[in-house]
Design an enzyme around this catalytic site. Structure first.
Site, PDB file in Angstrom:
ATOM      1  N   GLU A  84      26.891   6.627 -29.050  1.00  0.00           N
ATOM      2  CA  GLU A  84      27.032   8.087 -29.772  1.00  0.00           C
ATOM      3  C   GLU A  84      28.172   8.126 -30.932  1.00  0.00           C
ATOM      4  O   GLU A  84      27.865   9.150 -31.660  1.00  0.00           O
ATOM      5  CB  GLU A  84      27.227   9.230 -28.785  1.00  0.00           C
ATOM      6  CG  GLU A  84      25.909   9.501 -27.893  1.00  0.00           C
ATOM      7  CD  GLU A  84      24.793  10.141 -28.622  1.00  0.00           C
ATOM      8  OE1 GLU A  84      24.857  10.517 -29.745  1.00  0.00           O
ATOM      9  OE2 GLU A  84      23.441  10.050 -28.004  1.00  0.00           O
ATOM     10  N   GLU A 115      27.773  -7.714 -10.841  1.00  0.00           N
ATOM     11  CA  GLU A 115      29.128  -6.838 -10.819  1.00  0.00           C
ATOM     12  C   GLU A 115      29.938  -7.748 -10.065  1.00  0.00           C
ATOM     13  O   GLU A 115      31.328  -7.509  -9.949  1.00  0.00           O
ATOM     14  CB  GLU A 115      28.796  -5.678 -10.617  1.00  0.00           C
ATOM     15  CG  GLU A 115      28.527  -5.551  -8.881  1.00  0.00           C
ATOM     16  CD  GLU A 115      28.562  -3.967  -8.668  1.00  0.00           C
ATOM     17  OE1 GLU A 115      29.348  -3.626  -7.829  1.00  0.00           O
ATOM     18  OE2 GLU A 115      27.783  -3.223  -9.093  1.00  0.00           O
TER      19      GLU A 115
END
Length: 294
Positions: A84, A115
């Site tokens: 953004e 992960e």
């Protein structure tokens, strides 16, 4: 006993023991009420958050980057915040980067086991050519994700600044970071589902870090996003309205200067406030380190 049992994000919330038998209205009210814990957690960590904003701001001023690193929800939130920033502040896509365990495909589909390997965190930072000027922000609600720890360890090894954001006290990742935020919103309504309050807490922290870091480098005038990139019709109209708000001119005048300024909101504002032409406005901004000074 499982090590997870003692982590805040894994504890059961006594208020939601009967979640499966509550009415819809009762459960909606409960989930709304539980969000108050998010704000309290942020208030408790406000000094740490402010310090980190100072750190990231200084890094940007010196040409460094902000790199978010996380897995699952934490990684996705980092990417959301990073992507953004270019349209909002006209920064390069490499200024704020979001990395997620398992790569871009993990944004829409979980990558099993990604992960759990700390080496993957290091490898992802090597791919972006991390330098000592950069800031690595490791995000893990549980505070123990190996991928994040691996990234922080590598960042430390090249003397990049490191920050850990978790939602549990005495988080493991905090010991791998120069600075940390341990914002604890309380146990989730759905036990262990850290996409809920923990995710909201992390998102708000990232909002604060990125927004105020951009303020510090002149991307904001008053409370206006004067470096917005007008990539669609809505943003073109917002750009003209920002010019009106910042200078007090009418819409037609704002539209005229928007075009004269080569569609740069910031340049248009400087032209109006200083009664100057395009080239002079650019020179004024350069002199003021890209800040608008009225």
């Amino acid at each position: 006993m499982s090590m997870l049992k003692n982590i805040n994000t894994e504890k059961r919330n006594p208020r939601s023991f009967n979640l499966d038998s509550m009415s819809v209205q009762e459960s909606v009210n409960l989930m709304i009420d539980e969000e108050y814990g998010v704000i309290e957690a942020l208030k408790e960590q406000s000094l740490n958050i402010a310090k980190i904003v100072e750190v990231t701001s200084q890094a940007l001023k010196k040409g460094g980057r902000i790199v978010y690193v996380g897995a699952g929800t934490s990684g996705r939130l980092g990417i959301l915040d990073a992507v953004e920033c270019p349209p909002t502040f006209s920064v390069d896509y490499n200024t704020i980067i979001g990395l997620i365990a398992g790569g871009e495909k993990a944004f829409i589909q979980a990558q099993e086991g990604a992960e759990d390997n700390p080496d993957f965190g290091k490898e992802d930072l090597l791919k972006i050519n991390l330098t000592a000027k950069d800031v690595v922000i490791g995000i893990a609600a549980s505070g123990r994700t190996p991928y994040v720890i691996g990234a922080l360890e590598y960042a430390n090894s090249i003397e990049a600044t490191t920050i850990a954001i978790s939602c549990t006290k005495q988080a493991k990742i905090s010991s791998y970071a120069d600075y940390n935020i341990e914002a604890v919103p309380g146990p989730e309504v759905l036990t262990g589902s850290t996409r809920l309050k923990a995710g909201t807490t992390q998102k708000l922290i990232l909002n604060i870090i990125s927004t105020l870091s951009m303020v510090s480098v002149g991307k904001v005038y008053q409370n206006l996003m004067v470096d917005v990139k007008p990539t669609n019709e809505k943003l073109v109209e917002r750009s003209k309205n920002i010019i009106c708000e910042a200078t007090g001119v009418d819409y037609v005048t704002a539209q005229d200067f928007y075009m004269k300024a080569n569609k740069s909101v910031k340049v248009a504002i400087v032209m109006i406030l200083n009664d100057c032409d395009y080239e002079q406005a650019l020179a004024i901004l350069k002199k003021n380190n890209n800040f608008i000074k009225s």
